[in-house]
Structures are given as structure tokens and as C-alpha cells.
Design a protein around this motif. Structure first.
Motif, PDB file in Angstrom:
ATOM      1  N   TYR A   1       0.829  -1.213   0.000  1.00  0.00           N
ATOM      2  CA  TYR A   1       0.000   0.000   0.000  1.00  0.00           C
ATOM      3  C   TYR A   1       0.857   1.255   0.000  1.00  0.00           C
ATOM      4  O   TYR A   1       1.920   1.289   0.625  1.00  0.00           O
ATOM      5  N   VAL A   2       0.379   2.303  -0.678  1.00  0.00           N
ATOM      6  CA  VAL A   2       0.811   3.664  -0.369  1.00  0.00           C
ATOM      7  C   VAL A   2       0.291   3.933   1.044  1.00  0.00           C
ATOM      8  O   VAL A   2      -0.906   3.813   1.283  1.00  0.00           O
ATOM      9  N   PRO A   3       1.166   4.275   1.998  1.00  0.00           N
ATOM     10  CA  PRO A   3       0.701   4.379   3.389  1.00  0.00           C
ATOM     11  C   PRO A   3      -0.384   5.446   3.568  1.00  0.00           C
ATOM     12  O   PRO A   3      -0.291   6.537   3.011  1.00  0.00           O
ATOM     13  N   PHE A   4      -1.407   5.095   4.350  1.00  0.00           N
ATOM     14  CA  PHE A   4      -2.449   6.082   4.682  1.00  0.00           C
ATOM     15  C   PHE A   4      -3.161   5.688   5.965  1.00  0.00           C
ATOM     16  O   PHE A   4      -3.132   4.542   6.390  1.00  0.00           O
ATOM     17  N   ALA A   5      -3.815   6.685   6.566  1.00  0.00           N
ATOM     18  CA  ALA A   5      -4.776   6.461   7.656  1.00  0.00           C
ATOM     19  C   ALA A   5      -6.170   6.569   7.065  1.00  0.00           C
ATOM     20  O   ALA A   5      -6.361   7.136   5.981  1.00  0.00           O
ATOM     21  N   SER A   6      -7.168   6.004   7.774  1.00  0.00           N
ATOM     22  CA  SER A   6      -8.488   5.901   7.155  1.00  0.00           C
ATOM     23  C   SER A   6      -9.605   5.929   8.196  1.00  0.00           C
ATOM     24  O   SER A   6      -9.380   5.684   9.385  1.00  0.00           O
ATOM     25  N   ILE A   7     -10.802   6.222   7.711  1.00  0.00           N
ATOM     26  CA  ILE A   7     -12.026   6.050   8.492  1.00  0.00           C
ATOM     27  C   ILE A   7     -13.038   5.314   7.618  1.00  0.00           C
ATOM     28  O   ILE A   7     -12.863   5.233   6.391  1.00  0.00           O
ATOM     29  N   HIS A   8     -14.067   4.782   8.252  1.00  0.00           N
ATOM     30  CA  HIS A   8     -15.142   4.100   7.531  1.00  0.00           C
ATOM     31  C   HIS A   8     -16.437   4.881   7.725  1.00  0.00           C
ATOM     32  O   HIS A   8     -16.751   5.273   8.849  1.00  0.00           O
ATOM     33  N   VAL A   9     -17.182   5.069   6.676  1.00  0.00           N
ATOM     34  CA  VAL A   9     -18.491   5.730   6.778  1.00  0.00           C
ATOM     35  C   VAL A   9     -19.409   4.854   7.643  1.00  0.00           C
ATOM     36  O   VAL A   9     -19.554   3.651   7.395  1.00  0.00           O
ATOM     37  N   SER A  10     -20.005   5.461   8.690  1.00  0.00           N
ATOM     38  CA  SER A  10     -20.896   4.698   9.575  1.00  0.00           C
ATOM     39  C   SER A  10     -22.363   4.952   9.267  1.00  0.00           C
ATOM     40  O   SER A  10     -23.233   4.183   9.675  1.00  0.00           O
TER      41      SER A  10
ATOM     42  N   ALA B   1     -15.147  11.507  13.321  1.00  0.00           N
ATOM     43  CA  ALA B   1     -14.103  10.631  12.784  1.00  0.00           C
ATOM     44  C   ALA B   1     -13.262  11.367  11.744  1.00  0.00           C
ATOM     45  O   ALA B   1     -12.028  11.228  11.713  1.00  0.00           O
ATOM     46  N   LEU B   2     -13.911  12.169  10.909  1.00  0.00           N
ATOM     47  CA  LEU B   2     -13.172  12.918   9.887  1.00  0.00           C
ATOM     48  C   LEU B   2     -12.235  13.939  10.535  1.00  0.00           C
ATOM     49  O   LEU B   2     -11.089  14.109  10.097  1.00  0.00           O
ATOM     50  N   ALA B   3     -12.693  14.592  11.603  1.00  0.00           N
ATOM     51  CA  ALA B   3     -11.831  15.538  12.320  1.00  0.00           C
ATOM     52  C   ALA B   3     -10.619  14.809  12.898  1.00  0.00           C
ATOM     53  O   ALA B   3      -9.490  15.325  12.860  1.00  0.00           O
ATOM     54  N   ALA B   4     -10.844  13.599  13.412  1.00  0.00           N
ATOM     55  CA  ALA B   4      -9.727  12.809  13.959  1.00  0.00           C
ATOM     56  C   ALA B   4      -8.762  12.388  12.852  1.00  0.00           C
ATOM     57  O   ALA B   4      -7.543  12.396  13.045  1.00  0.00           O
ATOM     58  N   LEU B   5      -9.304  12.038  11.695  1.00  0.00           N
ATOM     59  CA  LEU B   5      -8.459  11.638  10.562  1.00  0.00           C
ATOM     60  C   LEU B   5      -7.571  12.798  10.126  1.00  0.00           C
ATOM     61  O   LEU B   5      -6.372  12.616   9.867  1.00  0.00           O
ATOM     62  N   LYS B   6      -8.150  14.001  10.091  1.00  0.00           N
ATOM     63  CA  LYS B   6      -7.364  15.185   9.717  1.00  0.00           C
ATOM     64  C   LYS B   6      -6.294  15.469  10.771  1.00  0.00           C
ATOM     65  O   LYS B   6      -5.181  15.873  10.444  1.00  0.00           O
TER      66      LYS B   6
ATOM     67  N   PRO C   1      -0.406  12.149   5.111  1.00  0.00           N
ATOM     68  CA  PRO C   1      -0.479  12.989   3.901  1.00  0.00           C
ATOM     69  C   PRO C   1      -1.527  12.510   2.902  1.00  0.00           C
ATOM     70  O   PRO C   1      -2.215  13.313   2.293  1.00  0.00           O
ATOM     71  N   ILE C   2      -1.629  11.190   2.717  1.00  0.00           N
ATOM     72  CA  ILE C   2      -2.763  10.623   1.989  1.00  0.00           C
ATOM     73  C   ILE C   2      -3.655   9.955   3.021  1.00  0.00           C
ATOM     74  O   ILE C   2      -3.179   9.196   3.868  1.00  0.00           O
ATOM     75  N   SER C   3      -4.944  10.263   2.987  1.00  0.00           N
ATOM     76  CA  SER C   3      -5.905   9.662   3.910  1.00  0.00           C
ATOM     77  C   SER C   3      -7.077   9.129   3.103  1.00  0.00           C
ATOM     78  O   SER C   3      -7.287   9.532   1.959  1.00  0.00           O
ATOM     79  N   MET C   4      -7.826   8.218   3.711  1.00  0.00           N
ATOM     80  CA  MET C   4      -8.822   7.456   2.941  1.00  0.00           C
ATOM     81  C   MET C   4     -10.141   7.374   3.712  1.00  0.00           C
ATOM     82  O   MET C   4     -10.150   7.191   4.932  1.00  0.00           O
ATOM     83  N   ILE C   5     -11.225   7.518   2.980  1.00  0.00           N
ATOM     84  CA  ILE C   5     -12.551   7.220   3.524  1.00  0.00           C
ATOM     85  C   ILE C   5     -13.057   5.969   2.816  1.00  0.00           C
ATOM     86  O   ILE C   5     -13.211   5.963   1.590  1.00  0.00           O
ATOM     87  N   TRP C   6     -13.263   4.905   3.585  1.00  0.00           N
ATOM     88  CA  TRP C   6     -13.825   3.677   3.014  1.00  0.00           C
ATOM     89  C   TRP C   6     -15.335   3.864   2.953  1.00  0.00           C
ATOM     90  O   TRP C   6     -16.031   3.710   3.950  1.00  0.00           O
ATOM     91  N   SER C   7     -15.824   4.236   1.791  1.00  0.00           N
ATOM     92  CA  SER C   7     -17.273   4.403   1.670  1.00  0.00           C
ATOM     93  C   SER C   7     -17.922   3.138   1.123  1.00  0.00           C
ATOM     94  O   SER C   7     -19.134   3.070   0.984  1.00  0.00           O
TER      95      SER C   7
END
Ligand code: CA
Length: 336
Positions: free
Chosen positions: A152-161, A170-175, A180-186
Motif C-alpha cells: 500500500y501507499v501508506p495512509f490512515a483511514s475512516i469508515h463511513v458509519s 471521525a473525519l476531524a480525527a483523521l485530519k 499525507p494521503i488519507s482514505m474514507i472507506w465508503s
């Protein structure tokens, strides 16, 4: 359902720092009254939120395990307000063996939630997390990487609940984590994932994919080391920001995984020759690579296309593949 049989000398309510073990009873020929001794740590100082930090959900994913192992030694009670609970080798038998799944029961912890106290070790671990640790937590960091088979290109992520307030937090925590690259698993469709338990408990759930190939990606470790500190600070738990000085969170590129079509799967068994490198921007219809049939060399190779524009954020590490193996997936800029 029965209560967990996992026991521990650790008192999660006690002030101070404790490093010890969760004991999962495991009676075998070499140890009739034996337990699997799974490392656990808790640091507590007065009132405040509880952050539960976990790695080794898949045992062959190492960057998070490196970060948490270092932080357990470094974090002291007077550095925080609240509580941090660490489970650095979550599927302990898998992490000890350097495998994605447990060698004891083939259990994939991240397909085992909410678990079962009467089933094998992996389901018992999931059940303990769901019924004990998550009830103590306000926030769950579940640090993954690609494991042996993916990179993987390294990233942190959240999942849409689906809970707008929870998703905004969760988005505020991700920011704040600041990968530098972050992901939302929708897109995801399996309630047995940790995500399912996190959302049931209404927890902010931060995940990651910090590298892969069964190796340790130094860039992924750096993102994780710094991101964990920024996240703990964001939640108001880490107060000693002098001791844990890290750069401010950068502006992140927010991407998403929007559907099944963003994955590329092997249509046959063979040797996959990728035409693209990790991080490359690709186009819909562009050839991801060619599948070669070294056991039938007269047969023409099969070219496998991408089905969307996007960034190649994940690719299969091993050259040999079976029909149905995931070869790659894309990420696209988050549409909001
Ligand atoms: Ca994983």
C-alpha cells in the motif's frame, strides 16, 4: 452468550501504568492448564477519554506493531489525562507467527466480530475486544497494513458509519492524525469487520494501511508514530506535547474507496506482470498488467484493465496469482 473466559492481572480502572497479559485459556498436550499470554498495556491518569490502540489484527502487518511497541515503553501516566489501552498483537497467535490469520484456527480476526466466547481463539479474542475493551473506549485506533500479499501507499483511514455526527468526529480525527494521503472507506459490506463493532459501540474508529509485503515500511512507521501522537493530542488525552513533539498535521489529500469496480481481480491463474507502480495515477481502461501462463507458454497473455480513473494505492505483492485474487485497487479524490 457467555462471558469471556479471557482473564488478566491488569486492572483497567487503576491509576498508573501497567504492562502485562491477557490470558486466553488454551489447553493442549504440552500445557494442560496453559494460556495464550497476549501482551496488553494500560496507562491511566485521572478523568478523560479512553483511547484503545490496537495493532496485529492481522499478524503480518507490522508498522502499527512497531509504533505501539515503542509507545508502550515511552508513555507515562503524567503525559496524559484519561486512559490509553494498548493491544499490540491483537490476534496474538497470528502476530507471533507473522501470519495474517491464526495458525491455531485459521481465524481472521478482522472477519470474526463480534466474536464468540465458546469458539476458537480468534473468535474469543474478537468477543473480548467487543464486550470488554470497546465498552471502556471512546476511540479505537486499529492499525493495519497490507500484509504479506499486498503493498500500500501508506495512509490512515475512516469508515463511513451512516451516523453523521460520528462520521464528522471521525473525519476531524483523521485530519488530526495527518497522514499525507488519507482514505474514507465508503464501500464495505462485511459486518464481521472490526468496523461493525466500532459503529455498534458508537466509537470513532481510525484505521490505516501503512505499507505491506510482510515487511516494515519506514515511511509508514513515521506516519504512524507522528499520527498517533497527533490523534492522542486531538482527543485531549496526550497533554505532554513537549515530550512528544511532532510536526503539525499537514494538509491531507482525502481519498475514498467508492465501490467494487475500483478493485482489479485476476481472471485466471498465472504470473501477473504489473504495468504500473504504486502511487501512479491511472485511467479507466488502462492496462493494469498482463497475466502470463508459464505452464502453457503457447497461450497468449491476458491483459487486465482498470475500470476507473484513480491512484494505484494498493497492489498485489506476490507474482503468482490464482483466479479471484485481488491484484490492485484504486483510490480517488473524495467527492464529499
Ligand atoms: Ca489488514
Amino acid at each position: 452468550m457467555a462471558a469471556s473466559r479471557i482473564w488478566t492481572e491488569i486492572d483497567f480502572a487503576a491509576e498508573g501504568k501497567q504492562v502485562g497479559y491477557l490470558h486466553l485459556p488454551y489447553s493442549v498436550t504440552r500445557s494442560a492448564y496453559g494460556t495464550l499470554a497476549m501482551p496488553v498495556a494500560v496507562v491511566k491518569n485521572g478523568a478523560g477519554p479512553t483511547v484503545f490502540m490496537m495493532s496485529g489484527n492481522h499478524g503480518d502487518e507490522y508498522e502499527g506493531q512497531v509504533t505501539l511497541t515503542k509507545l508502550i515503553r515511552r508513555l507515562d501516566p503524567d503525559d496524559i489525562a484519561g486512559r490509553v489501552i494498548f493491544l499490540p498483537m491483537a490476534n496474538f497467535p497470528a502476530a507471533q507467527a507473522g501470519l495474517r490469520v491464526s495458525p491455531l484456527d485459521d481465524g481472521n480476526l478482522n472477519r470474526s466480530f463480534p466474536g464468540d466466547p465458546d469458539a476458537g481463539p480468534t473468535a474469543q479474542i474478537a468477543h473480548y475486544i467487543d464486550t470488554v475493551l470497546l465498552t471502556l473506549a471512546d476511540v479505537w485506533l486499529d492499525l493495519h497494513s497490507g500484509g504479506a500479499s499486498l503493498d500500500y501507499v501508506p495512509f490512515a483511514s475512516i469508515h463511513v458509519s451512516g451516523d453523521a455526527d460520528l462520521d464528522a468526529r471521525a473525519l476531524a480525527a483523521l485530519k488530526a492524525f495527518g497522514s499525507p494521503i488519507s482514505m474514507i472507506w465508503s464501500f464495505f459490506d462485511d459486518p464481521r469487520l472490526a468496523t461493525g463493532s466500532a459503529h455498534k459501540h458508537k466509537l470513532i474508529y481510525l484505521g490505516s494501511e501503512l505499507g505491506g509485503t510482510g515487511s516494515v515500511n519506514p515511511a509508514g512507521v513515521k506516519i504512524c508514530d507522528e499520527g498517533v501522537i497527533r490523534a492522542l493530542t486531538h482527543f485531549g488525552v496526550l497533554t505532554n506535547t513537549e515530550k512528544f513533539a511532532v510536526p503539525a498535521a499537514p494538509q491531507i489529500r482525502l481519498t475514498e474507496l467508492a465501490g467494487r469496480d475500483y478493485y482489479v481481480y485476476a481472471p485466471d491463474a498465472g504470473l501477473f506482470e504489473p504495468y504500473c507502480v504504486l502511487g501512479e495515477e491511472v485511467k479507466n481502461g488502462q492496462i493494469a498488467g498482463a497475466l502470463h501462463f508459464n505452464d502453457d507458454p503457447a497461450r497468449a497473455p491476458v491483459e487486465v484493465p482498470f475500470r476507473h480513473d484513480g491512484m494505484l494505492i494498493c497492489k498485489r505483492h506476490f507474482g503468482r496469482c490464482e483466479r479471484g485474487d485481488c491484484l490492485a485497487h484504486l483510490a480517488t479524490d473524495y467527492r464529499g
